[in-house]
Design a protein around this motif. Structure first.
Motif, PDB file in Angstrom:
ATOM      1  N   HIS A  44       6.376   4.197  -0.930  1.00  7.13           N
ATOM      2  CA  HIS A  44       7.682   4.190  -1.586  1.00  7.13           C
ATOM      3  C   HIS A  44       8.698   3.534  -0.672  1.00  7.13           C
ATOM      4  CE1 HIS A  44      11.503   6.623  -1.911  1.00  7.13           C
ATOM      5  NE2 HIS A  44      11.573   5.678  -2.785  1.00  7.13           N
ATOM      6  N   GLN A  77      23.034   2.468  -3.025  1.00 10.41           N
ATOM      7  CA  GLN A  77      21.671   2.312  -3.529  1.00 10.41           C
ATOM      8  C   GLN A  77      20.945   3.624  -3.288  1.00 10.41           C
ATOM      9  OE1 GLN A  77      19.398  -1.143  -2.170  1.00 10.41           O
ATOM     10  NE2 GLN A  77      17.697   0.238  -1.760  1.00 10.41           N
ATOM     11  N   ASP A  87      17.548   5.489  -3.439  1.00  6.60           N
ATOM     12  CA  ASP A  87      16.136   5.132  -3.566  1.00  6.60           C
ATOM     13  C   ASP A  87      15.258   6.369  -3.607  1.00  6.60           C
ATOM     14  OD1 ASP A  87      16.610   5.877  -1.033  1.00  6.60           O
ATOM     15  OD2 ASP A  87      15.684   4.142  -0.079  1.00  6.60           O
ATOM     16  N   ASP A 102       7.986  -5.018   6.373  1.00  3.54           N
ATOM     17  CA  ASP A 102       9.194  -5.769   6.098  1.00  3.54           C
ATOM     18  C   ASP A 102       8.988  -7.166   6.655  1.00  3.54           C
ATOM     19  OD1 ASP A 102      12.669  -4.988   6.706  1.00  3.54           O
ATOM     20  OD2 ASP A 102      11.676  -6.426   5.399  1.00  3.54           O
ATOM     21  N   LYS A 113       1.863   8.095  -2.209  1.00  5.76           N
ATOM     22  CA  LYS A 113       2.534   7.002  -2.888  1.00  5.76           C
ATOM     23  C   LYS A 113       3.376   6.244  -1.874  1.00  5.76           C
ATOM     24  CE  LYS A 113       3.740   6.621  -7.596  1.00  5.76           C
ATOM     25  NZ  LYS A 113       4.118   7.399  -8.751  1.00  5.76           N
ATOM     26  N   PHE A 160      17.664   3.055   6.278  1.00  4.44           N
ATOM     27  CA  PHE A 160      16.937   2.674   7.477  1.00  4.44           C
ATOM     28  C   PHE A 160      15.661   1.948   7.088  1.00  4.44           C
ATOM     29  CE2 PHE A 160      13.699   3.845  10.719  1.00  4.44           C
ATOM     30  CZ  PHE A 160      14.194   3.045  11.722  1.00  4.44           C
ATOM     31  N   GLY A 161      15.451   0.842   7.715  1.00  6.63           N
ATOM     32  CA  GLY A 161      14.223   0.117   7.471  1.00  6.63           C
ATOM     33  C   GLY A 161      14.367  -0.942   6.407  1.00  6.63           C
ATOM     34  N   SER A 162      15.414  -0.867   5.594  1.00  5.58           N
ATOM     35  CA  SER A 162      15.638  -1.956   4.655  1.00  5.58           C
ATOM     36  C   SER A 162      16.283  -3.080   5.452  1.00  5.58           C
ATOM     37  CB  SER A 162      16.523  -1.504   3.513  1.00  5.58           C
ATOM     38  OG  SER A 162      17.778  -1.124   4.017  1.00  5.58           O
ATOM     39  N   SER A 163      16.546  -4.188   4.816  1.00  6.24           N
ATOM     40  CA  SER A 163      16.924  -5.365   5.599  1.00  6.24           C
ATOM     41  C   SER A 163      18.158  -5.123   6.468  1.00  6.24           C
ATOM     42  CB  SER A 163      17.145  -6.545   4.668  1.00  6.24           C
ATOM     43  OG  SER A 163      18.043  -6.164   3.644  1.00  6.24           O
ATOM     44  N   PRO A 170      11.377   0.511  -1.761  1.00  4.18           N
ATOM     45  CA  PRO A 170      11.697  -0.628  -2.618  1.00  4.18           C
ATOM     46  C   PRO A 170      12.190  -1.838  -1.840  1.00  4.18           C
ATOM     47  CG  PRO A 170      13.349   1.096  -2.806  1.00  4.18           C
ATOM     48  CD  PRO A 170      12.250   1.635  -1.966  1.00  4.18           C
ATOM     49  N   ALA A 171      12.726  -1.586  -0.661  1.00  4.67           N
ATOM     50  CA  ALA A 171      13.327  -2.703   0.059  1.00  4.67           C
ATOM     51  C   ALA A 171      12.269  -3.583   0.712  1.00  4.67           C
ATOM     52  CB  ALA A 171      14.284  -2.179   1.111  1.00  4.67           C
ATOM     53  N   LEU A 172      11.072  -3.093   0.744  1.00  3.35           N
ATOM     54  CA  LEU A 172      10.064  -3.828   1.497  1.00  3.35           C
ATOM     55  C   LEU A 172       9.144  -4.610   0.565  1.00  3.35           C
ATOM     56  CD1 LEU A 172       9.217  -1.013   3.984  1.00  3.35           C
ATOM     57  CD2 LEU A 172      10.898  -2.823   4.187  1.00  3.35           C
ATOM     58  N   ARG A 174       7.290   5.002   3.721  1.00  2.00           N
ATOM     59  CA  ARG A 174       7.557   6.394   3.357  1.00  2.00           C
ATOM     60  C   ARG A 174       6.465   6.884   2.419  1.00  2.00           C
ATOM     61  NH1 ARG A 174      12.656   3.747   3.480  1.00  2.00           N
ATOM     62  NH2 ARG A 174      14.030   4.696   5.016  1.00  2.00           N
ATOM     63  N   HIS A 185      14.156   7.983  -6.391  1.00  2.00           N
ATOM     64  CA  HIS A 185      13.136   8.010  -7.447  1.00  2.00           C
ATOM     65  C   HIS A 185      11.857   7.382  -6.924  1.00  2.00           C
ATOM     66  CE1 HIS A 185      14.638   9.734 -11.146  1.00  2.00           C
ATOM     67  NE2 HIS A 185      15.820   9.197 -10.917  1.00  2.00           N
ATOM     68  N   LEU A 186      10.762   7.913  -7.407  1.00  2.00           N
ATOM     69  CA  LEU A 186       9.480   7.480  -6.875  1.00  2.00           C
ATOM     70  C   LEU A 186       8.842   6.433  -7.764  1.00  2.00           C
ATOM     71  CD1 LEU A 186       8.399  11.088  -6.090  1.00  2.00           C
ATOM     72  CD2 LEU A 186       9.117   9.388  -4.436  1.00  2.00           C
ATOM     73  N   VAL A 202       9.166   0.362   8.003  1.00  2.00           N
ATOM     74  CA  VAL A 202       9.239   1.753   7.573  1.00  2.00           C
ATOM     75  C   VAL A 202       8.377   1.956   6.339  1.00  2.00           C
ATOM     76  CG1 VAL A 202      10.764   3.619   6.886  1.00  2.00           C
ATOM     77  CG2 VAL A 202      11.563   1.886   8.473  1.00  2.00           C
TER      78      VAL A 202
END
Lengths: 1021, 201
Positions: free
Chosen positions: B165, A21, A23, B199, B163, A65-68, B167-169, B148, A25-26, B146
């Motif tokens: 940023h 994955q 990530d 999160d 911005k 980091f920080g995703s689930s 996506p996971a959250l 960003r 792109h903004l 987190v």
């Protein structure tokens, strides 16, 4: 990793579904496309950016980091380029055939063509649309690119001049409303271009535009809402031959998938009037994109509702796909040329004519399988490698990190931590430790290689190449020393990497020495096998002002202090040249004094008569003399040569640095004038000669252990002083005496030779028996070498001789080094004598020449700055990794260049044709060099490699020539000039080794059969 | 694209007594050598009610940063108890790790911190005046939050855009949690952060 297409695979937890994955792109990503080679991905999004991605092979799985926390990236894809130019959302991206260009279109109404070889260079910005550009497609032969926009037009642009070829508006006149995307597509045979969203009699269609005259007579009808995506199958098909039916040849046809806002998908064959299949309400929302699999039998469709569908076709449904070869034949017959690259795949349908061939093909397949499993194992271990830095596991590092980490205070008292580097990035653009002092900004390999520091990238060649060859590859520092001033960006060419030398020692420790030249803070990155070593990077503070280094004992003193002429008055700068002239600059009276080393007398005093008085006080104007090329004004003092070396005090330092004098002051004007008088037109070569020492010991070899001891003027027999030569070989000792002092000695397993004063050279057998009366050399000895029964003497007058003392013949007779050393201030950095008595000179500029006795020529066998070596990429032809470690004189001379070449090839995307040419040229150079060096082992190695490359890339003519030469005349004739052996190898045996290689490519089956049959005839005779 | 991405933050020595220093082992990846140092900060939120009670425990420069993966341990002293409102001493609060480049914050990692008395008696009957020597700090290490930010990595003249940023959250806060005040530092649009930056636990 193969795609998950089976339901069983989908349910198998061990099969990763999402590989990576990204990530970065903004904002929303609108489009993602593989390059044709499959190496790169390009993505475009609402953040106005295009990102180009490449798979990073080194770094193992990781999570975001920080995703689930559960989403581990199985593969690592790293953004290698960010392309910024668009001022609005990027809607579509497309790689040209051959991957030379990348096109992107945006809501800023433009299409941008990027140079895919040299990101982020823009080749053209195509302006002309008056609405949001929402789709792009390249002509498969690379002549055109087409774009479709919201301005109700479809435009075709020429790639020749990037100008508009045609603008088609009629089919779009009725178009109302907008679609998210307008992804048009060009048929693989190039005949048709099919648009998205067109209207015909108020019905939505996909307009077919013929290449011939851009006629718009046909369309795909049937969708109820606007067509968003059209995508041609990459394959061209022909009718499946049914058993029993008459085999009448049918026209090849193409296959096209059309997706629409009406949530349905239709698949069409250009030979049918009706769609092959229509799938209604496949999704809940509009279809957004379609992609065919490479084999043309699978199709992936994605929708705005967030789902992706996979559809599977059989060959019965679509027909027989044409091979790539047939496809390019169609291109060639229609357009005269094709950009499609020939691939192995095109041979898949060839008929195997020879059973032997079949055998080899099968064996090859088996090998590929083995390789696959091997790489699978490797990748498994690679993940664990990531956790180990220089033998220390990450866990160990972590335990001690707080204690070990370097913490300093900045000038304003703040804490500053130097982070510990635990891994490097492996995509070329960021590989700092490897190419640290070279600008990497996307330049072609060729340009970077001309940079002067490339020869120092791998400074392992200098002292002990043999020991490197013997040690395990994992312990070798493959790249060393990347110093650059702290805080400087990588791209800045600091160029201050000076001869970092790595020498190996027996107990597996490596000593690296490196002398930085620029003042200031330096960071030195040392990597072993791409891994940073512990405590990396090192910080060095280099201070050069007023630091005097003592390199040895005081050798001589000269001059005396005073204000008078010829006296030193507060000397500030000094330099010594090759000839032994010493130049001293005085601080207080602005004078330059020139001394001669041997006599230590003042040769010339340069006096700045017209100097301004004030200059004596200011430091900048003081004539500073330093061995530097940095000064603005450069003045070279050439001094007359001493024709005959006078006895005196020869310097012990055998490597005198060539020095040029630079003067930076008003005094320079005067100095220049007077220096003119000093300069002499001719400059004879003069090599350093060793001085007499009281005693010395020389290790000849460690296995068998053999060393020579020399003691000068030991025994006095009746007032006559004798010198003793002792030789110890595996405990057995012999000794002999000579009448004059021994200057230098050399030995091999077969002979021991010593050079004495009075230009005498004596040769002894391994038991100490004198083999020859003393040889009188034409001039004093500079360097002496022995290999086998060959003795090489390099004299101070730069002449070279090689004798075979056993057969008592001359191999090289007083050959001058003038041709390789003349006209420059190069020095000989390494001398080698091969087992076959071929002398090789490594010069300080990285070039190596060997003397070819049969032609009486100096041949260039290695060049550190050879761009070919850096560009050549023949990894595909390497039988295995360890084969790279082929040892021999060529490997010794060239050191690890071949390694770096492979690295460089990975770092730069060079057009395939260029890559092929450079690789061929490089391999041919290697074969020829190995032949000239008479290194049979290496000749065989490189010949096989070369042949394998020829086979892989399909070069028939050269391959045939090689085979012909190796085979020789089958029917013996006396007039034949053909030699049956080459460097001691039987040519026909070599050919037998080549045969399996040739057999790997079906294209060469004729050649294979011919050679084999003729070899059989020869064997039967 | 961000030149630096944080790969992991490991909370060391957790749980620990209130007075022991914070220790975070931070690993990050940099894809282009940085011209200047990164600045890392640990901020302890003393009270959920007001930013007044935020304490910057420490700030440290990290550099030089060549391209590659790096790690370091960031250690900072425990917060000064006298600056923490007595009512907020026990219970859930937040510790933040931020990193800035050229004065622009590009990542903020937030952890819930629970300060409580391990001693059951004290827990039942907490003293009126909090006894910090008895308090234990427990950082909820498994759930970093987190956020960003997109910053300008090339030059300092302007912030390209602020911005959010990640996506996971975006799952929002569970209701059972103590509402936490805006985690923003001065200079950021406060409303932006709590929504997307969190999160789910």
């Amino acid at each position: 990793m193969s795609p998950v297409l089976q339901e069983d695979d989908e349910k198998d937890e061990n099969i990763p579904k999402m590989l990576c994955q990204m990530d970065n792109h903004l904002a929303c990503v609108n489009c993602v496309r593989w390059s044709n080679s499959g190496m790169y991905l390009a993505s475009g999004g609402d953040d106005k950016l295009i990102m180009v991605w490449k798979r990073a092979t080194y770094i193992g799985p990781s999570t975001v980091f920080g995703s689930s926390g559960k989403l581990a990236n199985v593969e690592q894809w790293r953004c290698v380029s960010i392309l910024r130019s668009h001022s609005g959302d990027v809607m579509d991206v497309a790689w040209s055939p051959h991957d030379a260009w990348l096109a992107s279109c945006s809501v800023d109404n433009t299409v941008v063509i990027w140079n895919a070889v040299k990101f982020p260079e823009i080749l053209a910005t195509l302006r002309g649309h008056s609405g949001l550009v929402k789709g792009l497609t390249w002509d498969p032969v690379g002549k055109y690119i087409a774009s479709q926009a919201d301005d109700r037009s479809l435009k075709v642009w020429r790639t020749l001049d990037w100008q508009l070829e045609t603008s088609i508006t009629k089919p779009f006149d009725e178009c109302g409303g907008t679609t998210h995307v307008l992804r048009l597509s060009w048929s693989p045979d190039g005949h048709y271009l099919v648009s998205a969203h067109a209207m015909n009699n108020s019905g939505p269609t996909a307009q077919i535009i013929e290449r011939e005259g851009w006629k718009t007579n046909m369309d795909f009808v049937g969708h109820r809402k606007a067509v968003t995506v059209v995508k041609f199958n990459p394959k061209i098909f022909k009718k499946k031959q049914k058993n029993g039916s008459s085999a009448k040849p049918s026209c090849p046809y193409c296959c096209c998938a059309v997706g629409s806002k009406d949530r349905s998908l239709s698949v069409w064959l250009t030979c049918l009037k009706r769609p092959l299949v229509v799938i209604h309400e496949l999704f809940d929302k509009s279809i957004m994109d379609i992609s065919w699999t490479l084999n043309g039998l699978g199709i992936l469709v994605c929708s705005m509702d967030g789902s992706v569908a996979f559809l599977d076709f059989s060959q019965d449904e679509l027909g027989d796909p044409l091979s790539e070869e047939e496809k390019s034949r169609i291109h060639q017959s229609t357009y005269g040329k094709s950009l499609a690259i020939m691939t192995e795949a095109q041979l898949s349908t060839a008929v195997i004519e020879n059973p032997e061939m079949l055998k080899y093909q099968r064996r090859q397949q088996q090998q590929q399988l083995d390789q696959k499993s091997a790489t699978a194992r490797e990748t498994g271990s690679a993940a664990s490698v990531a956790g180990v830095v220089n033998g220390e596991s990450l866990e160990d590092i972590r335990k001690n990190l707080l204690k070990k980490q370097v913490e300093t205070r900045t000038a304003d008292g703040r804490r500053r931590i130097t982070p510990l580097c635990i891994a490097q990035l492996d995509t070329g653009d960021f590989s700092t430790a490897f190419f640290n002092s070279i600008p990497l900004s996307g330049s072609l390999a060729g340009t970077m290689l001309s940079s002067h520091s490339s020869s120092q990238l791998l400074p392992l060649d200098s002292s002990t190449p043999n020991s490197f060859g013997a040690s395990k590859p994992c312990a070798e520092p493959v790249a060393a020393a990347g110093p650059r001033p702290a805080g400087d960006s990588v791209n800045k060419d600091s160029g201050n990497l000076f001869g970092a030398e790595v020498s190996s020692q027996q107990n597996r420790t490596y000593v690296m020495s490196y002398q930085p030249q620029l003042e200031g803070e330096h960071l030195v990155l040392v990597t072993m096998c791409n891994q940073h070593i512990a405590n990396n990077p090192f910080k060095l503070v280099v201070k050069s002002d007023r630091s005097y280094m003592c390199t040895g004992l005081l050798d001589l003193s000269f001059g005396s202090e005073g204000d008078n002429n010829g006296k030193l008055c507060h000397p500030w700068g000094m330099s010594v040249d090759k000839e032994g002239y010493i130049i001293v600059s005085n601080h207080n009276n602005n004078r330059i004094l020139v001394f001669r080393l041997k006599e230590q007398n003042l040769v010339k005093e340069l006096r700045p008569r017209d100097l301004l008085e004030s200059s004596s006080d200011s430091d900048e104007k003081v004539p500073l003399v330093k061995p530097s090329s940095l000064s603005k004004r450069k003045l070279e003092l050439e001094v007359e040569t001493v024709e005959k070396k006078k006895k005196g005090r020869p310097r012990k330092d055998s490597r005198l640095m060539p020095v040029s004098l630079s003067v930076q002051s008003p005094a320079a004007l005067t100095a220049e004038k007077e220096a003119m008088c000093l300069s002499a037109p001719t400059l004879a070569l003069k090599l350093p000669i060793p001085g007499p020492q009281r005693a010395f010991t020389l290790q000849v070899s460690s296995d068998p252990s053999m060393y020579i001891e020399v003691e000068n003027e030991v025994t006095a027999v009746g007032g006559v002083k004798l010198s003793r030569l002792k030789c110890n070989r595996e405990g057995k000792e012999w000794e002999t005496v000579l009448t004059s002092r021994i200057l230098t000695a050399a030995g091999s397993c077969d002979v021991v030779c010593v050079a004495c004063e009075k230009r005498m050279l004596s040769v002894f057998s391994t038991c100490g028996r004198r083999l020859l009366p003393p040889i009188l050399l034409p001039s004093p000895i500079s360097t002496l070498h022995c290999t086998g029964s060959y003795v090489m003497a390099l004299t101070a007058a730069a002449t070279l001789s090689v004798w075979d003392v056993h057969r008592q013949v001359v191999v090289v007779k007083e050959e001058s080094l003038h041709s390789i050393l003349a006209g420059s201030d190069m020095t000989v950095s390494q001398i080698l004598l091969t087992q076959h008595g071929i002398p090789v000179m490594n010069l300080s500029d990285g070039k190596a020449y060997c003397f070819n006795p049969s032609l009486s020529t100096w041949n260039l066998v290695s060049d550190k700055q050879d761009s070919l070596a850096q560009c050549a990429d023949f990894r595909s032809s390497l039988p295995s990794q360890d084969a790279m470690l082929c040892s021999g004189p060529l490997a010794i001379i060239q050191g690890r260049t071949s390694n770096s070449g492979r690295q460089a090839a990975r770092l730069f995307s060079v057009p395939h044709v260029v890559q092929q040419e450079t690789t061929l040229a490089y391999l041919e150079n290697q074969v020829a060099a190995a032949l000239t060096l008479q290194s049979s082992h290496e000749y065989r190695h490189w010949l096989l490699l070369y042949a394998r490359y020829l086979v892989n890339e399909g070069f028939e003519y050269r391959l045939r020539e090689i085979c012909k030469d190796l085979l020789g005349p089958v029917h013996y004739s006396t007039g034949s000039q053909w030699e049956s052996t080459v460097v001691g190898l039987r040519k026909r045996e070599l050919l037998k080794e080549l045969l399996p290689v040739i057999g790997q490519n079906l294209r060469f089956q004729r050649l294979f059969t011919e050679c084999q049959e003729q070899l059989d005839i020869l064997r039967d005779k | 694209m961000a030149k630096v991405s944080v790969l992991n933050v490991a909370v060391l020595e957790n749980p620990s007594p209130f007075h022991s220093p914070f220790r975070f082992e931070i690993s990050f990846e940099c894809n282009e050598a940085l011209a200047d140092d990164l600045e890392w900060k640990i901020i302890y939120v003393g009270s959920a009610e007001s930013e007044e009670f935020d304490q910057i425990l420490d700030s440290v420069l990290v550099g030089p940063v060549p391209a590659g993966r790096h790690m370091f341990v960031f250690q900072a002293d425990a917060p000064n108890p006298s600056l923490i409102p007595e009512t907020d001493a026990v219970g859930v609060t937040v510790v933040l790790i931020t990193c800035t480049y050229h004065g622009q914050e590009f990542i903020r990692v937030g952890y819930y911190v629970n300060n409580e008395y391990p001693n059951p008696e004290l827990r039942e009957n907490p003293p009126l005046k909090p006894d910090f020597s008895q308090l234990q700090r427990n950082i909820l290490a498994s759930n970093p939050r987190v956020t960003r930010f997109h910053i300008n990595w090339d030059n300092t003249d302007r912030l390209e855009a602020i911005k959010n940023h990640d996506p996971a959250l975006g799952c929002g806060l569970p209701l059972s949690c103590t509402p936490i005040k805006d985690l923003g530092l001065p200079g950021y649009i406060p409303g932006l952060l709590p929504e997307n930056s969190m999160d789910c636990i």
